[in-house]
Design an enzyme around this catalytic site. Structure first.
Site, PDB file in Angstrom:
ATOM      1  N   SER A  11       0.841  -1.200   0.000  1.00 37.61           N
ATOM      2  CA  SER A  11       0.000   0.000   0.000  1.00 37.61           C
ATOM      3  C   SER A  11       0.876   1.250   0.000  1.00 37.61           C
ATOM      4  O   SER A  11       2.072   1.198   0.353  1.00 37.61           O
ATOM      5  CB  SER A  11      -0.913   0.013   1.222  1.00 37.61           C
ATOM      6  OG  SER A  11      -0.164   0.274   2.405  1.00 37.61           O
ATOM      7  N   LYS A  79       0.428  -1.030  15.457  1.00 32.10           N
ATOM      8  CA  LYS A  79      -0.942  -1.365  15.893  1.00 32.10           C
ATOM      9  C   LYS A  79      -1.477  -2.602  15.162  1.00 32.10           C
ATOM     10  O   LYS A  79      -2.414  -3.240  15.639  1.00 32.10           O
ATOM     11  CB  LYS A  79      -1.882  -0.174  15.711  1.00 32.10           C
ATOM     12  CG  LYS A  79      -2.309   0.149  14.294  1.00 32.10           C
ATOM     13  CD  LYS A  79      -3.246   1.349  14.260  1.00 32.10           C
ATOM     14  CE  LYS A  79      -3.689   1.704  12.856  1.00 32.10           C
ATOM     15  NZ  LYS A  79      -4.567   0.712  12.254  1.00 32.10           N
ATOM     16  N   ASP A  80      -0.911  -2.951  13.998  1.00 32.63           N
ATOM     17  CA  ASP A  80      -1.350  -4.139  13.255  1.00 32.63           C
ATOM     18  C   ASP A  80      -0.658  -5.410  13.730  1.00 32.63           C
ATOM     19  O   ASP A  80      -1.050  -6.515  13.355  1.00 32.63           O
ATOM     20  CB  ASP A  80      -1.053  -3.973  11.753  1.00 32.63           C
ATOM     21  CG  ASP A  80      -1.887  -2.878  11.113  1.00 32.63           C
ATOM     22  OD1 ASP A  80      -2.978  -2.579  11.636  1.00 32.63           O
ATOM     23  OD2 ASP A  80      -1.437  -2.318  10.100  1.00 32.63           O
ATOM     24  N   THR A 127     -16.190   3.590   8.433  1.00 30.63           N
ATOM     25  CA  THR A 127     -15.074   3.005   9.166  1.00 30.63           C
ATOM     26  C   THR A 127     -15.370   1.522   9.367  1.00 30.63           C
ATOM     27  O   THR A 127     -16.540   1.148   9.525  1.00 30.63           O
ATOM     28  CB  THR A 127     -14.829   3.658  10.536  1.00 30.63           C
ATOM     29  OG1 THR A 127     -13.738   2.983  11.195  1.00 30.63           O
ATOM     30  CG2 THR A 127     -16.053   3.582  11.437  1.00 30.63           C
ATOM     31  N   SER A 129     -13.557  -0.037  11.775  1.00 33.18           N
ATOM     32  CA  SER A 129     -12.960  -0.241  13.092  1.00 33.18           C
ATOM     33  C   SER A 129     -14.050  -0.274  14.158  1.00 33.18           C
ATOM     34  O   SER A 129     -14.804   0.686  14.322  1.00 33.18           O
ATOM     35  CB  SER A 129     -11.979   0.901  13.392  1.00 33.18           C
ATOM     36  OG  SER A 129     -11.713   0.996  14.780  1.00 33.18           O
ATOM     37  N   ARG A 131     -13.517  -0.171  17.315  1.00 32.96           N
ATOM     38  CA  ARG A 131     -13.143   0.853  18.312  1.00 32.96           C
ATOM     39  C   ARG A 131     -13.697   2.211  17.921  1.00 32.96           C
ATOM     40  O   ARG A 131     -14.303   2.921  18.738  1.00 32.96           O
ATOM     41  CB  ARG A 131     -11.609   0.922  18.416  1.00 32.96           C
ATOM     42  CG  ARG A 131     -11.091   2.124  19.206  1.00 32.96           C
ATOM     43  CD  ARG A 131      -9.582   2.250  19.077  1.00 32.96           C
ATOM     44  NE  ARG A 131      -9.150   2.456  17.704  1.00 32.96           N
ATOM     45  CZ  ARG A 131      -9.096   3.642  17.115  1.00 32.96           C
ATOM     46  NH1 ARG A 131      -9.471   4.736  17.760  1.00 32.96           N
ATOM     47  NH2 ARG A 131      -8.688   3.743  15.870  1.00 32.96           N
ATOM     48  N   ARG A 132     -13.492   2.581  16.656  1.00 35.49           N
ATOM     49  CA  ARG A 132     -13.982   3.883  16.201  1.00 35.49           C
ATOM     50  C   ARG A 132     -15.509   3.940  16.243  1.00 35.49           C
ATOM     51  O   ARG A 132     -16.090   4.952  16.636  1.00 35.49           O
ATOM     52  CB  ARG A 132     -13.471   4.172  14.785  1.00 35.49           C
ATOM     53  CG  ARG A 132     -11.995   4.528  14.734  1.00 35.49           C
ATOM     54  CD  ARG A 132     -11.486   4.594  13.314  1.00 35.49           C
ATOM     55  NE  ARG A 132     -10.100   5.094  13.258  1.00 35.49           N
ATOM     56  CZ  ARG A 132      -9.248   4.806  12.291  1.00 35.49           C
ATOM     57  NH1 ARG A 132      -9.618   4.028  11.282  1.00 35.49           N
ATOM     58  NH2 ARG A 132      -8.025   5.306  12.313  1.00 35.49           N
ATOM     59  N   ARG A 149     -13.362  -0.170   3.674  1.00 34.19           N
ATOM     60  CA  ARG A 149     -12.070  -0.836   3.529  1.00 34.19           C
ATOM     61  C   ARG A 149     -11.262  -0.143   2.448  1.00 34.19           C
ATOM     62  O   ARG A 149     -11.780   0.668   1.692  1.00 34.19           O
ATOM     63  CB  ARG A 149     -12.268  -2.320   3.154  1.00 34.19           C
ATOM     64  CG  ARG A 149     -12.828  -3.228   4.236  1.00 34.19           C
ATOM     65  CD  ARG A 149     -11.823  -3.575   5.333  1.00 34.19           C
ATOM     66  NE  ARG A 149     -10.548  -4.029   4.822  1.00 34.19           N
ATOM     67  CZ  ARG A 149     -10.264  -5.283   4.479  1.00 34.19           C
ATOM     68  NH1 ARG A 149     -11.201  -6.212   4.551  1.00 34.19           N
ATOM     69  NH2 ARG A 149      -9.065  -5.614   4.054  1.00 34.19           N
ATOM     70  N   GLY A 150      -9.984  -0.516   2.346  1.00 32.28           N
ATOM     71  CA  GLY A 150      -9.107   0.042   1.326  1.00 32.28           C
ATOM     72  C   GLY A 150      -7.959   0.803   1.954  1.00 32.28           C
ATOM     73  O   GLY A 150      -7.970   1.112   3.142  1.00 32.28           O
ATOM     74  N   ASN A 151      -6.936   1.129   1.127  1.00 29.91           N
ATOM     75  CA  ASN A 151      -5.818   1.908   1.657  1.00 29.91           C
ATOM     76  C   ASN A 151      -6.245   3.367   1.841  1.00 29.91           C
ATOM     77  O   ASN A 151      -7.371   3.747   1.501  1.00 29.91           O
ATOM     78  CB  ASN A 151      -4.569   1.769   0.761  1.00 29.91           C
ATOM     79  CG  ASN A 151      -4.819   2.248  -0.658  1.00 29.91           C
ATOM     80  OD1 ASN A 151      -5.548   3.216  -0.882  1.00 29.91           O
ATOM     81  ND2 ASN A 151      -4.215   1.580  -1.634  1.00 29.91           N
ATOM     82  N   VAL A 152      -5.354   4.176   2.376  1.00 34.45           N
ATOM     83  CA  VAL A 152      -5.727   5.549   2.755  1.00 34.45           C
ATOM     84  C   VAL A 152      -6.249   6.364   1.566  1.00 34.45           C
ATOM     85  O   VAL A 152      -7.340   6.933   1.632  1.00 34.45           O
ATOM     86  CB  VAL A 152      -4.545   6.254   3.460  1.00 34.45           C
ATOM     87  CG1 VAL A 152      -4.882   7.717   3.746  1.00 34.45           C
ATOM     88  CG2 VAL A 152      -4.208   5.541   4.772  1.00 34.45           C
ATOM     89  N   THR A 154      -7.523   5.352  -1.230  1.00 33.76           N
ATOM     90  CA  THR A 154      -8.773   4.744  -1.706  1.00 33.76           C
ATOM     91  C   THR A 154      -9.945   5.155  -0.826  1.00 33.76           C
ATOM     92  O   THR A 154     -11.031   5.494  -1.316  1.00 33.76           O
ATOM     93  CB  THR A 154      -8.650   3.203  -1.717  1.00 33.76           C
ATOM     94  OG1 THR A 154      -7.614   2.834  -2.628  1.00 33.76           O
ATOM     95  CG2 THR A 154      -9.950   2.553  -2.154  1.00 33.76           C
ATOM     96  N   ARG A 155      -9.732   5.131   0.493  1.00 27.53           N
ATOM     97  CA  ARG A 155     -10.811   5.497   1.414  1.00 27.53           C
ATOM     98  C   ARG A 155     -11.207   6.965   1.231  1.00 27.53           C
ATOM     99  O   ARG A 155     -12.385   7.314   1.246  1.00 27.53           O
ATOM    100  CB  ARG A 155     -10.395   5.220   2.856  1.00 27.53           C
ATOM    101  CG  ARG A 155     -10.505   3.748   3.226  1.00 27.53           C
ATOM    102  CD  ARG A 155     -10.134   3.498   4.667  1.00 27.53           C
ATOM    103  NE  ARG A 155      -8.704   3.277   4.812  1.00 27.53           N
ATOM    104  CZ  ARG A 155      -8.060   3.261   5.982  1.00 27.53           C
ATOM    105  NH1 ARG A 155      -8.714   3.502   7.098  1.00 27.53           N
ATOM    106  NH2 ARG A 155      -6.781   3.020   6.037  1.00 27.53           N
ATOM    107  N   CYS A 244      -7.004  -6.432  16.778  1.00 28.89           N
ATOM    108  CA  CYS A 244      -7.388  -5.107  16.305  1.00 28.89           C
ATOM    109  C   CYS A 244      -8.882  -4.998  15.999  1.00 28.89           C
ATOM    110  O   CYS A 244      -9.359  -3.936  15.639  1.00 28.89           O
ATOM    111  CB  CYS A 244      -6.549  -4.678  15.105  1.00 28.89           C
ATOM    112  SG  CYS A 244      -6.358  -5.935  13.853  1.00 28.89           S
TER     113      CYS A 244
END
Length: 526
Positions: A11, A79-80, A127, A129, A131-132, A149-152, A154-155, A244
């Site tokens: 990514s 975090k991953d 999102t 997540s 948590r979020r 979903r997707g990379n930054v 893409t989102r 996560c």
């Protein structure tokens, strides 16, 4: 040393991280190349992360190649990375951490600054997540949370394509990729309000355990201060046995020689999250203490008194009622305006307006002030910030802690030589004004007064919360503390009243409903 091979996901953000470490290695005389490795998380894009089997779905394949010797080091978002390492691997270095806060990116036609988080009512937020989701719904239960979903990049593009009204994303990713988001409204959610994932914003360099020479070389990239705090966060995650997908936020920082740590945990993404704030001298046993505090068998107060009316849908009420705690909310003072017509001339050259209470916000805007466009707003905390939003304004400065001295010092750094208007209560202590630099031009504007109620009934609640010095005076004019009752003061101006009385009290980190809820759950019931 031979030329090293760095393993990474493909990514944009992962490649930035790998190239960043490659440059850092070059700076200490180590040559490296990059090998891209696809992980399970990269291949399966049609499922939520919590629906994928096992753990480490962004890291497992990198670790396998590391163990197989086809790469020499792997660069991960910490975090991953699962808290349990495969045998034979170790984290050799944790570089300095990037900011751990979140960005809420909002389409500009979906912005409503009068609402918490600047999101219009019923907005659709993207999102994946848990948590979020839990924390968002805790702050704004009206929101609709949808998988993303997707990379930054893409989102962010999905947001621009109007698939969502807003998305939540780590600030570190936007910053590292130097992405232009000026076409969107950017709401930064501070770590003390919206608690990030354990180790968010931190990188990890993983190597084979027996590679002693590389381990020693990588110590030049290691930041002990980052390691000290993220180790606590990851220990909390480990003790909760969470991955996560767990609705868990944990953030630790070191401030003035002490460790401050915030934790948010929900049963599921749809449950209201319970929060805790602790301050400690050292990290020893800190994670264990946090997890013990979340043990549902611990004794909690049956009833909490607060010297303020509490709205039916307020965060504080929902946080306490979620734990079956009864609330006794009643104001012990009345307020009255002492100015009915505002001299608009005094506003002509104002650079800042600073509010030290919700009442000062409401009484000031009820006078219909006409302010220069350049005027900025400062508030003592998030409670005053929420009051300011109701009048369509976003604060340019928000005091982060309940320590008025710290807030004053932070605000003073911004306002040298500028003109600041202070709408206030007639009996205000004027703590902020007294801390400003000598060249600041203060305009003092008493606009309301407080009157203490008479014949105030005793409360028999387990915890008593006082939201102003005037409320302390009002209550203790005729009442005493009952044996076993404990006290919370909203800030240190209120706390000074208890210092004078010789009464012990707890002080929340932030003088707002979130901070007060954290303080209630942080108290050890006798």
């Amino acid at each position: 040393m031979k030329k090293l091979t760095i393993g990474t996901r493909g990514s944009d953000l992962a490649l930035w991280q790998a190239n960043h470490i490659k440059d850092e290695l070059a700076a200490i005389g180590i040559d490296a190349e990059i090998k891209i490795i696809k992980t399970q998380g990269d291949k399966i894009l049609n499922l939520r992360l919590d629906k994928l089997e096992g753990k480490g779905f962004f890291t497992k394949e990198l670790e396998e190649e590391l163990l197989g010797g086809t790469i020499d080091l792997a660069v991960h978002c910490l975090k991953d990375l699962p808290t349990a390492h495969p045998e034979g691997l170790t984290i050799a270095a944790l570089p300095p951490r990037e900011e751990a806060s979140e960005y809420l990116l909002i389409l500009k036609d979906c912005v409503d600054v009068t609402q918490k988080l600047s999101l219009k009512k019923g907005a659709m937020v993207g999102t994946s997540s848990n948590r979020r989701k839990a924390q968002l719904l805790g702050l704004r239960p009206d929101l609709e949370i949808v998988d993303l979903r997707g990379n930054v990049p893409t989102r962010i593009q999905k947001l621009r394509d109007e698939d969502y009204d807003a998305i939540l994303i780590a600030k570190a990713g936007v910053k590292r990729l130097n992405l232009d988001v000026t076409d969107l409204h950017v709401e930064e959610l501070e770590t003390t309000e919206f608690i990030p994932a354990p180790a968010q914003g931190a990188l990890a360099i993983q190597i084979r355990e027996n590679d002693a020479e590389l381990f020693d070389s990588l110590q030049k990239l290691h930041d002990p201060a980052t390691a000290e705090t993220v180790t606590v966060e990851r220990k909390v995650l480990n003790l909760f046995e969470g991955g996560c997908h767990m609705p868990l936020g944990c953030y630790c920082k070191k401030e003035n020689g002490k460790f401050e740590i915030w934790t948010s945990k929900a049963e599921t993404a749809d449950h209201f999250p319970e929060r805790l704030f602790l301050r400690a001298e050292s990290t020893e046993g800190l994670a264990e203490k946090i997890v013990a505090k979340f043990n549902m068998e611990r004794k909690k107060p049956a009833k909490v008194f607060i010297s303020r009316e509490i709205g039916e849908h307020s965060y504080f009420r929902r946080a306490l009622e979620n734990n079956n705690i009864e609330i006794e909310g009643r104001s012990l003072i009345r307020t009255f305006p002492i100015v009915t017509v505002l001299d608009q001339f005094i506003l002509k050259h104002v650079d800042w307006v600073f509010f030290s209470s919700r009442n000062s916000v409401e009484y000031f805007f009820n006078l219909k002030p006409v302010l220069p466009k350049k005027t900025k707003f400062g508030v003592v905390g998030r409670g005053s910030e929420d009051a300011l939003r109701k009048f369509g304004h976003i604060a340019d400065f928000v005091g982060e802690s309940g320590d008025i001295t710290e807030v004053a010092e932070d605000f003073a750094k911004l306002v040298g030589g500028q003109q600041i208007l202070f709408p206030r209560a007639q009996d205000s202590l004027q703590s902020i004004q007294k801390s400003l630099p000598a060249d600041a031009k203060v305009i003092d504007l008493p606009i309301y007064e407080t009157v203490i109620e008479e014949d105030i009934d005793q409360s028999y609640a387990d915890i008593l919360i006082f939201t102003s010095p005037s409320n302390v005076d009002a209550y203790f004019a005729d009442n005493l503390l009952e044996p076993g009752q404990q006290v919370i003061a909203i800030g240190n101006s209120t706390g000074k009243k208890f210092d004078e009385m010789g009464v012990k009290y707890a002080l929340p980190y932030s003088p707002d409903e979130i901070g007060l809820a954290e303080a209630v759950f942080g108290i050890e019931m006798r």
